[in-house]
Scaffold this active site. Structure first.
Site, mmCIF file in Angstrom:
data_model
loop_
_atom_site.group_PDB
_atom_site.id
_atom_site.type_symbol
_atom_site.label_atom_id
_atom_site.label_comp_id
_atom_site.label_asym_id
_atom_site.label_seq_id
_atom_site.Cartn_x
_atom_site.Cartn_y
_atom_site.Cartn_z
ATOM 1 N N CYS A 95 0.836 -1.203 0.000
ATOM 2 C CA CYS A 95 0.000 0.000 0.000
ATOM 3 C C CYS A 95 0.875 1.260 0.000
ATOM 4 C CB CYS A 95 -0.996 -0.025 1.157
ATOM 5 S SG CYS A 95 -2.334 1.202 0.979
ATOM 6 N N HIS A 179 -3.847 -5.131 0.788
ATOM 7 C CA HIS A 179 -3.350 -5.429 2.138
ATOM 8 C C HIS A 179 -3.502 -6.910 2.479
ATOM 9 C CE1 HIS A 179 -2.622 -1.414 3.892
ATOM 10 N NE2 HIS A 179 -3.599 -1.000 3.096
ATOM 11 N N GLU A 181 -2.150 -8.335 4.886
ATOM 12 C CA GLU A 181 -2.087 -8.447 6.348
ATOM 13 C C GLU A 181 -3.413 -8.091 7.020
ATOM 14 O OE1 GLU A 181 -1.165 -4.048 5.796
ATOM 15 O OE2 GLU A 181 -1.199 -5.905 4.646
#
Length: 230
Positions: A95, A179, A181
């Protein structure tokens, strides 16, 4: 193997109940490689590694900030990442990190013309011989995006809302706009905080999309293969 997470953003209350970026990446990586140590550096607080070889690879996290912001900590982070890039250290941008690497290598970052990009998003693989047919679904949350890749970079991921959603540079840089994560629970809480900025219609679409399956672990495996040189 040791991975350093350069935290370019702070997970503020009440979102910090989900952990900081280092916690998120550690949890993700441990799902696919239990022998990896993940160490965090709070870049926004001025915490920087002393040496570029403290870790075998580096992840630059997401952030609520823009790569064009004027902060001392951001200047320091840019200096360290520039060193990594010049030394061809294994570097992963996620990002904000994706955008930061693009800018440092001569690419261009600006506000997305489509506005906020949020929700479970389909990215299409441009790096294989599959003609973009492999779909990778990740959670998105960004207002800025890369609009011009650095010279010599290879496009790896693309989406309708974000044409340059990932790129690679030789064998030492990979990036992704989405993302891997993020969990759906964290994304839901994040979107609630940003609801007014995102806009009600887009917010509703984003939270509705969070029930879709995600390819976080596939991307985590790719990160580990990249770091190990596989």
């Amino acid at each position: 193997m040791r991975i350093g997470v350069l935290e370019a953003g702070r997970v503020a209350p009440p979102l910090d109940a989900h952990g900081d970026y280092t916690h998120m990446f550690r949890k993700l990586v441990y799902e696919v490689a239990s022998d990896v140590e993940v160490r965090g550096y709070k870049s926004t607080l001025g915490e920087q590694p002393e040496q570029s070889d403290e870790c075998d690879a580096w992840i630059i996290s997401g952030s609520a900030h823009c790569v064009h912001d004027d902060f001392d900590w951001l200047d320091q982070l840019k200096g360290f990442v520039s060193q990594l890039l010049s030394e061809r250290g294994k570097t992963i941008g996620v990002c904000f990190g994706h955008q930061l690497i693009a800018e440092l290598l001569g690419g261009e970052v600006e506000k997305a013309r489509v506005g906020w990009c949020v929700g479970a998003t389909s990215y299409f693989d441009q790096a294989t011989d599959q003609n973009g047919e492999r779909e990778v679904r990740l959670i998105a949350s960004h207002e800025d995006q890369v609009v011009r890749m650095p010279e010599g970079a290879r496009l790896t991921l693309s989406a309708a809302s974000c044409p340059i959603a990932g790129f690679a540079v030789e064998d030492h840089v990979i990036t992704v706009q989405g993302h891997p994560e993020f969990t759906p629970d964290f994304a839901h809480a994040l979107y609630a905080v940003r609801r007014e900025a995102i806009g009600e219609a887009r917010y509703q679409q984003a939270v509705t999309s969070l029930h879709l399956s995600l390819d976080n672990l596939e991307i985590a495996r790719e990160f580990v293969r990249f770091i190990r040189g596989g």
